[in-house]
Design a protein around this motif. Structure first.
Motif, PDB file in Angstrom:
ATOM      1  N   HIS B 485       0.722  -1.142  -0.039  1.00 52.16           N
ATOM      2  CA  HIS B 485       0.058  -0.031  -0.082  1.00 52.16           C
ATOM      3  C   HIS B 485       0.825   1.451  -0.089  1.00 52.16           C
ATOM      4  O   HIS B 485       0.203   2.285  -0.347  1.00 52.16           O
ATOM      5  CB  HIS B 485      -0.815   0.137   1.103  1.00 52.16           C
ATOM      6  CG  HIS B 485      -2.028  -1.109   1.313  1.00 52.16           C
ATOM      7  ND1 HIS B 485      -1.715  -2.266   2.026  1.00 52.16           N
ATOM      8  CD2 HIS B 485      -2.929  -1.569   0.395  1.00 52.16           C
ATOM      9  CE1 HIS B 485      -2.637  -3.243   1.942  1.00 52.16           C
ATOM     10  NE2 HIS B 485      -3.220  -2.823   0.780  1.00 52.16           N
ATOM     11  N   ASN B 516      -6.568  -0.077   0.913  1.00 51.69           N
ATOM     12  CA  ASN B 516      -7.303   0.047   2.046  1.00 51.69           C
ATOM     13  C   ASN B 516      -6.330  -0.111   3.389  1.00 51.69           C
ATOM     14  O   ASN B 516      -6.777  -0.037   4.374  1.00 51.69           O
ATOM     15  CB  ASN B 516      -8.300  -0.843   2.195  1.00 51.69           C
ATOM     16  CG  ASN B 516      -9.316  -0.683   0.853  1.00 51.69           C
ATOM     17  OD1 ASN B 516      -9.469  -1.655   0.060  1.00 51.69           O
ATOM     18  ND2 ASN B 516      -9.865   0.247   0.617  1.00 51.69           N
ATOM     19  N   GLY B 517      -5.016  -0.397   2.873  1.00 49.46           N
ATOM     20  CA  GLY B 517      -3.914  -0.637   4.145  1.00 49.46           C
ATOM     21  C   GLY B 517      -4.262  -2.042   4.624  1.00 49.46           C
ATOM     22  O   GLY B 517      -5.183  -2.900   3.943  1.00 49.46           O
ATOM     23  N   CYS B 518      -3.240  -2.235   5.599  1.00 46.66           N
ATOM     24  CA  CYS B 518      -3.178  -3.860   5.762  1.00 46.66           C
ATOM     25  C   CYS B 518      -2.376  -3.771   7.483  1.00 46.66           C
ATOM     26  O   CYS B 518      -2.235  -2.812   7.761  1.00 46.66           O
ATOM     27  CB  CYS B 518      -2.445  -4.608   4.943  1.00 46.66           C
ATOM     28  SG  CYS B 518      -0.815  -4.251   5.014  1.00 46.66           S
ATOM     29  N   GLU B 519      -2.638  -5.134   7.742  1.00 50.74           N
ATOM     30  CA  GLU B 519      -1.905  -5.006   9.099  1.00 50.74           C
ATOM     31  C   GLU B 519      -0.713  -4.745   9.359  1.00 50.74           C
ATOM     32  O   GLU B 519       0.142  -4.824  10.316  1.00 50.74           O
ATOM     33  CB  GLU B 519      -2.109  -6.829   9.519  1.00 50.74           C
ATOM     34  CG  GLU B 519      -1.308  -7.801   8.942  1.00 50.74           C
ATOM     35  CD  GLU B 519      -1.698  -8.366   7.441  1.00 50.74           C
ATOM     36  OE1 GLU B 519      -2.311  -7.433   6.890  1.00 50.74           O
ATOM     37  OE2 GLU B 519      -1.032  -9.166   6.850  1.00 50.74           O
ATOM     38  N   LYS B 522      -0.790  -0.455   8.782  1.00 50.54           N
ATOM     39  CA  LYS B 522      -1.654   0.518   9.481  1.00 50.54           C
ATOM     40  C   LYS B 522      -0.662   0.680  11.026  1.00 50.54           C
ATOM     41  O   LYS B 522      -0.733   1.694  11.379  1.00 50.54           O
ATOM     42  CB  LYS B 522      -3.069  -0.225  10.078  1.00 50.54           C
ATOM     43  CG  LYS B 522      -4.186  -0.054   8.819  1.00 50.54           C
ATOM     44  CD  LYS B 522      -5.552  -0.775   8.889  1.00 50.54           C
ATOM     45  CE  LYS B 522      -6.361  -0.115   7.889  1.00 50.54           C
ATOM     46  NZ  LYS B 522      -7.684  -1.013   8.116  1.00 50.54           N
ATOM     47  N   PRO B 523      -0.470  -0.462  11.739  1.00 49.99           N
ATOM     48  CA  PRO B 523       0.230  -0.330  12.967  1.00 49.99           C
ATOM     49  C   PRO B 523       1.493   0.544  12.596  1.00 49.99           C
ATOM     50  O   PRO B 523       1.825   1.328  13.659  1.00 49.99           O
ATOM     51  CB  PRO B 523       0.676  -1.777  13.347  1.00 49.99           C
ATOM     52  CG  PRO B 523      -0.249  -2.524  12.670  1.00 49.99           C
ATOM     53  CD  PRO B 523      -0.478  -1.923  11.099  1.00 49.99           C
ATOM     54  N   GLU B 542      -8.699   1.769  15.363  1.00 49.00           N
ATOM     55  CA  GLU B 542      -8.883   0.813  14.286  1.00 49.00           C
ATOM     56  C   GLU B 542      -7.495   0.329  13.486  1.00 49.00           C
ATOM     57  O   GLU B 542      -7.501  -0.416  12.794  1.00 49.00           O
ATOM     58  CB  GLU B 542      -9.879   1.111  13.440  1.00 49.00           C
ATOM     59  CG  GLU B 542     -11.264   1.104  14.143  1.00 49.00           C
ATOM     60  CD  GLU B 542     -11.773  -0.114  15.069  1.00 49.00           C
ATOM     61  OE1 GLU B 542     -11.328  -1.090  14.614  1.00 49.00           O
ATOM     62  OE2 GLU B 542     -12.477   0.241  15.911  1.00 49.00           O
ATOM     63  N   ILE B 543      -6.398   1.317  13.744  1.00 48.72           N
ATOM     64  CA  ILE B 543      -5.246   0.952  12.874  1.00 48.72           C
ATOM     65  C   ILE B 543      -4.255   0.391  13.963  1.00 48.72           C
ATOM     66  O   ILE B 543      -2.953   0.152  13.422  1.00 48.72           O
ATOM     67  CB  ILE B 543      -4.657   2.048  12.340  1.00 48.72           C
ATOM     68  CG1 ILE B 543      -4.476   3.179  13.337  1.00 48.72           C
ATOM     69  CG2 ILE B 543      -5.616   2.527  11.223  1.00 48.72           C
ATOM     70  CD1 ILE B 543      -3.510   4.505  12.568  1.00 48.72           C
ATOM     71  N   GLN B 544      -4.548   0.198  15.246  1.00 54.77           N
ATOM     72  CA  GLN B 544      -3.318  -0.205  16.175  1.00 54.77           C
ATOM     73  C   GLN B 544      -3.353  -1.822  16.000  1.00 54.77           C
ATOM     74  O   GLN B 544      -4.462  -2.497  16.025  1.00 54.77           O
ATOM     75  CB  GLN B 544      -4.107  -0.032  17.646  1.00 54.77           C
ATOM     76  CG  GLN B 544      -4.160   1.437  17.934  1.00 54.77           C
ATOM     77  CD  GLN B 544      -2.741   2.523  17.881  1.00 54.77           C
ATOM     78  OE1 GLN B 544      -1.819   1.731  17.754  1.00 54.77           O
ATOM     79  NE2 GLN B 544      -2.870   3.749  17.663  1.00 54.77           N
ATOM     80  N   ASP B 545      -2.260  -2.330  16.305  1.00 52.29           N
ATOM     81  CA  ASP B 545      -2.102  -3.598  16.451  1.00 52.29           C
ATOM     82  C   ASP B 545      -2.862  -4.127  17.501  1.00 52.29           C
ATOM     83  O   ASP B 545      -3.328  -3.515  18.548  1.00 52.29           O
ATOM     84  CB  ASP B 545      -0.474  -3.907  16.644  1.00 52.29           C
ATOM     85  CG  ASP B 545      -0.287  -5.059  16.025  1.00 52.29           C
ATOM     86  OD1 ASP B 545      -0.867  -6.121  15.483  1.00 52.29           O
ATOM     87  OD2 ASP B 545       1.260  -4.757  15.596  1.00 52.29           O
ATOM     88  N   THR B 546      -3.260  -5.437  17.601  1.00 48.21           N
ATOM     89  CA  THR B 546      -4.499  -5.936  18.326  1.00 48.21           C
ATOM     90  C   THR B 546      -4.141  -5.586  20.091  1.00 48.21           C
ATOM     91  O   THR B 546      -4.957  -5.335  20.746  1.00 48.21           O
ATOM     92  CB  THR B 546      -4.594  -7.391  18.460  1.00 48.21           C
ATOM     93  OG1 THR B 546      -5.690  -7.870  19.195  1.00 48.21           O
ATOM     94  CG2 THR B 546      -3.353  -8.343  18.619  1.00 48.21           C
ATOM     95  N   LYS B 549      -4.870  -2.012  20.291  1.00 50.32           N
ATOM     96  CA  LYS B 549      -6.203  -1.636  20.452  1.00 50.32           C
ATOM     97  C   LYS B 549      -6.872  -1.962  21.817  1.00 50.32           C
ATOM     98  O   LYS B 549      -7.742  -1.189  22.118  1.00 50.32           O
ATOM     99  CB  LYS B 549      -6.627  -2.610  19.183  1.00 50.32           C
ATOM    100  CG  LYS B 549      -8.105  -2.153  19.024  1.00 50.32           C
ATOM    101  CD  LYS B 549      -8.479  -3.023  17.611  1.00 50.32           C
ATOM    102  CE  LYS B 549     -10.063  -2.910  17.533  1.00 50.32           C
ATOM    103  NZ  LYS B 549     -10.417  -3.773  16.461  1.00 50.32           N
ATOM    104  N   TYR B 550      -6.677  -2.937  22.454  1.00 46.87           N
ATOM    105  CA  TYR B 550      -7.209  -3.015  23.746  1.00 46.87           C
ATOM    106  C   TYR B 550      -6.299  -2.843  25.062  1.00 46.87           C
ATOM    107  O   TYR B 550      -6.671  -3.268  26.102  1.00 46.87           O
ATOM    108  CB  TYR B 550      -7.655  -4.735  23.698  1.00 46.87           C
ATOM    109  CG  TYR B 550      -8.650  -4.925  22.695  1.00 46.87           C
ATOM    110  CD1 TYR B 550     -10.049  -4.709  22.922  1.00 46.87           C
ATOM    111  CD2 TYR B 550      -8.512  -5.433  21.619  1.00 46.87           C
ATOM    112  CE1 TYR B 550     -11.130  -4.728  22.036  1.00 46.87           C
ATOM    113  CE2 TYR B 550      -9.471  -5.442  20.568  1.00 46.87           C
ATOM    114  CZ  TYR B 550     -10.866  -5.151  20.920  1.00 46.87           C
ATOM    115  OH  TYR B 550     -11.844  -5.476  19.770  1.00 46.87           O
TER     116      TYR B 550
END
Lengths: 121, 837
Positions: B485, B516-519, B522-523, B542-546, B549-550
């Protein structure tokens, strides 16, 4: 909407505003966990089972979405396996795949298409 | 009409043969049937011991389940052949099926050799060969605590590791006077032995077994020398025997000590019958490794698919091996034992457990073989020199001592037919051809085009340098694009974001990317934005690594672990009690981490905001254990308590941790401060580490634990606290600005042209004139810190994101725990492959 032989039953889940843009949530639909993604940068919606077919954990809704050569995908948060949101196939080359479901938006409500509700898990 | 080709055996070699037949268009010509004895399709037996840990056959399969069907190949499982009729040319299977053949390929492999001592048939004695064997071992092992492995070869040591991993006392019993007697000499074996022993495996050499002890079940071994080893289970891994019984009974010629005799075209004495892999005896040799079998499979498939053309012959294989045994690198190649006239050069370091030997031709110009134990980094380069018979540099010892340069002088001149990937038989010319045709321009593409690097992976560094060299020769800029991307490296994206003031992923991809970007991107962009602006990362959720994100680490079962910050590892009794109370309240599993903090595991997603709220109220904040960020600063007790300490390391560690807490970086960062040269905080195993001296502080950079442990290198000595902090500011910001995504400081420093001397010039002498900027940027990050947990605790809208279901208050009903050692833990992942349908 691409309808096949059987017309699905449409189950309302929530309102559009409840969904994060370019992100996912999990919904409970007839006892089944379904991950729903508002892919706003493509102006599309997708849904698939919430279960990682590799570990069995209910986490796909928490995965990141994106595209691979134009194919919309979700990336499982457990081990970064990618799945096509269109077909459910594993893009990163493993043989397992995930179930996908049609999504329909009407009057600001998100509907999931389920075949014969009640027989699921 | 198609000719009937029957393959006996669906192991790695039989499968590779079928693959090659398909690749060479043989399925047009042949109707192919494969028979397998095992109930499952071909899998990677080399990595069998991984099954102990992941318990997934899925990851071991060599092809997808529909591969055979897609390629028009018939696969019969659990159905071995029981006889071959070479006159009427048909085989009979265990199910009674008769299969006529025009061509028959025997790839039945080998079985475990079980020595014939008394009591070897007792309950509790197992072989180590198939997934089914492993399942039996795992099941029986539940009732025992001590296990012996008979055989100190490759597979035996693998099995011993598996035993150790199962939490059992692990013994290895070897008949010879050394480990891996076929590959290692005495000195190498002795280094390997002490390494393996230090990990807890007990090794017994020179032991000839007399009998197995015990009544009905196995209780131990008695040796010829009269000694006894009391163990409750035995795994036999004492060598292999070719599975040639079918041949023997049907007039196919076998060798005196077994193995089907084949010629250079892998033909047996019966017309149209061939043998490949571990069952084949070629020029008196049986190869117990997969690579020679693959080579035979390829040659035979080629010959069968292109009749009339020149056939290929098999010239024997190299017995080189490289593997990681219980975390110890071991490699051996060529005439490793020096059985021909030679000049040996050896280097031994008992302190680090490293042994390296080169076996040279008597004039010292050619490499004939070698052994590496403890550090096998040089293996792929050495193997290339050996396989291609390249003339060595004037001082061949430089190949094993000191730091060989990445593209050592001996490699530039490699001829095009030099073999690079020995697993898949790919030459330098094949690689160049693929690059020049334009079919591939990166490593991933090169792997796909040529299959090189897809076997053991040992040749990937060389593939990389050939690729880069060729791209440069073509005048192309060798770029490190973040992903499909963005046609920019992370460093370029960082500059773009800074110069153009880009503050969101959406803006970045719209103005400088595509799709649209990817894993991956995005991070990476999330990290860049966080490193420049330091806004709460939940703003870009929504662009943070899992884990980001939490704000917690996702673990098995999809639950999370929570790590509050404990700066420098210092904690009051009251705070310790509070953590215990909170853990109890939410029923969390507790563990002290390697970074001197307390990990609270097993939190359900919806519990996270409440747990954080309780922690924040008690004065705790996020420890950023989830972030590609500055995490912890470990410390010893220093001069305040320790009788050796020369500076107050605890106070300095706390200061450092509080200064840099949570700062986002290309990868996670860890640090430590030791109060004296005894280095109890292990500061040199960190991205930056500080060690007290009589005069102040020594600052080291670029170390880490992890997969490839690296000691940090001295950047500056005897600093006062202020200067030390200033240097760390500059070092961290320089790294954050310039490193590629997910590159830790050690790899970054290695790639930095000019290395540590250049870094010193930048950090200490301000060679680039950017130090003022770096310090200002760091001060901005330090000054804008907010606790990310508190950010959620204070905002009801953000807390909503932690519900499991959007349309129900229920928790995830599939999350289940069991009890172990008085605490809960998640249930194991399902044992079998879990294809969901």
């Amino acid at each position: 909407m691409n309808t096949t032989a059987k017309e699905p039953v449409w189950i309302p889940v929530s309102t559009v505003s409840e969904f994060p843009e370019d992100g996912g949530v999990c919904a409970k639909v007839y006892g089944e966990q379904i991950a729903i993604f508002h892919f706003s940068s493509r102006n599309e919606w997708f849904a698939c089972e919430n279960k990682c077919p590799h570990t069995g954990d209910m986490v796909l809704a928490r995965g990141m979405i994106g595209d691979s050569q134009g194919e919309p995908k979700v990336v499982c948060p457990m081990h970064k396996k990618s799945f096509s949101l269109r077909t459910g196939a594993c893009i990163s080359g493993d043989e397992y795949s995930i179930k996908t479901f049609p999504v329909h938006i009407e009057d600001g409500t998100v509907y999931i298409g389920i075949e014969s509700p009640g027989t699921q898990g | 009409m198609k000719r009937k080709l029957v393959i006996l055996g669906n192991g790695m070699v039989g499968h590779r043969f079928a693959e090659k037949i398909a690749e060479y268009g043989g399925t047009e010509k042949f109707e192919v049937t494969i028979l397998g004895e095992e109930p499952r399709r071909a899998y990677d037996r080399v990595h069998l011991s991984e099954y102990f840990t992941n318990r997934s056959a899925d990851s071991l399969y060599l092809s997808p389940s529909d591969w055979y069907r897609t390629n028009g190949i018939r696969l019969l499982l659990s159905e071995p052949a029981i006889s071959v009729d070479t006159v009427s040319r048909k085989i009979t299977t265990s199910a009674g099926t008769e299969l006529p053949f025009d061509e028959l390929v025997i790839a039945t492999g080998s079985s475990a050799f079980v020595p014939n001592f008394e009591g070897v048939d007792k309950q509790g004695v197992f072989v180590y060969r198939t997934i089914e064997d492993l399942e039996k071992i795992m099941s029986y092992a539940k009732q025992v605590s001590k296990v012996a492995v008979l055989g100190g070869g490759l597979l035996g040591l693998e099995a011993a590791k598996a035993v150790l991993d199962m939490g059992k006392e692990s013994h290895v019993v070897e008949f010879a006077s050394r480990l891996m007697p076929r590959q290692l000499d005495e000195a190498a074996s002795s280094v390997l032995k002490s390494k393996i022993e230090s990990l807890g495996v007990r090794i017994h050499l020179n032991k000839e077994t007399k009998q197995a002890l015990g009544e009905s079940s196995f209780q131990g071994l008695e040796f010829v020398d009269g000694s006894v080893l009391e163990v409750e289970m035995l795994i036999v891994s004492a060598g292999i025997r070719p599975r040639d019984e079918l041949a023997k009974n049907s007039g196919i010629e076998v060798g005196q000590r077994g193995g089907i005799i084949v010629d250079d075209e892998l033909r047996t004495n019966v017309y149209g019958v061939y043998a490949i892999g571990e069952v084949a005896l070629h020029k008196g040799m049986i190869y117990g490794l997969v690579a020679p079998g693959y080579e035979m499979a390829e040659i035979l498939a080629y010959n069968l698919c292109s009749p009339g053309q020149k056939t290929k012959s098999y010239a024997g294989s190299d017995l080189s091996t490289k593997l990681k045994l219980i975390g110890v690198d071991v490699a051996s190649f060529g005439d490793a034992l020096g059985q021909t006239e030679h000049l040996p050069i050896a280097y031994t370091n008992p302190r680090t457990g490293v042994y390296k030997k080169l076996v040279l031709s008597t004039d010292g110009k050619k490499l004939k073989g070698g052994i590496l134990v403890g550090d096998a980094d040089a293996y792929s380069n050495l193997l290339t020199l050996y396989l291609n018979n390249v003339e060595l540099p004037a001082e061949p010892e430089s190949l094993i001592v000191g730091t060989p340069s990445e593209e050592g002088s001996a490699f530039g001149s490699l001829p095009d037919d030099a073999k690079i990937c020995s697993c898949n038989n790919v030459s330098k010319g094949d690689l160049l051809g693929a690059i020049r045709s334009g079919a591939c321009s990166d490593l991933k593409g090169l792997k796909e085009c040529t299959k090189s690097g897809t076997g053991c992976g040992g040749c990937i560094p060389q593939m990389n340098s050939i690729l880069k060299e060729e791209l440069r020769a073509q005048g192309k800029v060798v770029t490190e694009h973040v992903c499909e991307h963005f046609k920019y490296s992370r460093q370029e994206l960082f500059q773009i974001a800074k110069v153009k003031g880009i503050r969101s992923f959406e803006e970045m991809i719209r103005t400088h990317g595509m799709g649209n970007g990817c894993e991956v991107c995005k991070p990476a962009v999330a990290s860049i934005i966080a490193s420049i602006y330091n806004e709460p990362i939940q703003k870009h959720r929504e662009i943070q690594d899992t884990n980001d994100k939490y704000l917690a680490n996702i673990q098995r079962g999809g639950t999370y672990s929570v790590v509050p910050r404990i700066p420098g590892g210092e904690i009051t009794p009251d705070k310790l009690i509070v953590i215990g109370q909170i853990a109890k309240k939410y029923d969390l599993y507790c563990k002290i981490t390697g970074g001197q903090r307390i990990d609270l595991l097993g939190a359900r997603m919806e519990q996270l905001p409440d747990i954080w709220k309780d922690l924040v109220e008690e004065g705790f904040e996020s420890g950023h254990a989830y972030g590609k960020a500055m995490r912890t600063v470990k410390s010893c007790v220093g001069s305040t308590w320790c009788r050796y300490g020369v500076q107050d390391s605890t106070a300095f560690a706390i200061r450092i941790e509080e200064r840099y807490r949570g700062i986002r970086a290309p990868h996670k960062l860890k640090s430590a401060v030791s109060g004296c040269i005894r280095e109890c905080a292990e500061a040199r195993g960190k991205d930056f580490g500080i060690i007290a001296t009589e005069k102040g502080w020594n600052l080291y950079v670029g170390g880490n634990g992890g997969v490839n442990p690296k000691h940090a290198i001295l950047l500056a000595a005897d600093l006062d606290e202020e200067t030390c902090v200033k240097y760390i500011d500059r070092f961290m910001m320089f790294y954050i600005r310039t490193a590629d995504k997910l590159v830790r400081t050690s790899a970054w420093l290695e790639q930095l042209e000019g290395g540590i001397e250049y870094l010193k010039d930048v950090i200490i002498n301000d060679r680039l004139g950017i130090n003022k900027d770096l310090e200002e940027e760091m001060n901005h990050l330090v000054g804008t810190y907010v606790c990310e947990w508190k950010d959620v605790v204070d905002d009801p809208e953000k807390q909503k994101k932690y519900k499991h279901f959007i349309n129900s208050e229920d928790a995830d009903p599939t999350v289940r725990f069991i009890e172990e050692r008085g605490q809960k833990r998640p249930v194991d992942w399902p044992k079998k492959e879990l294809v969901s349908n």
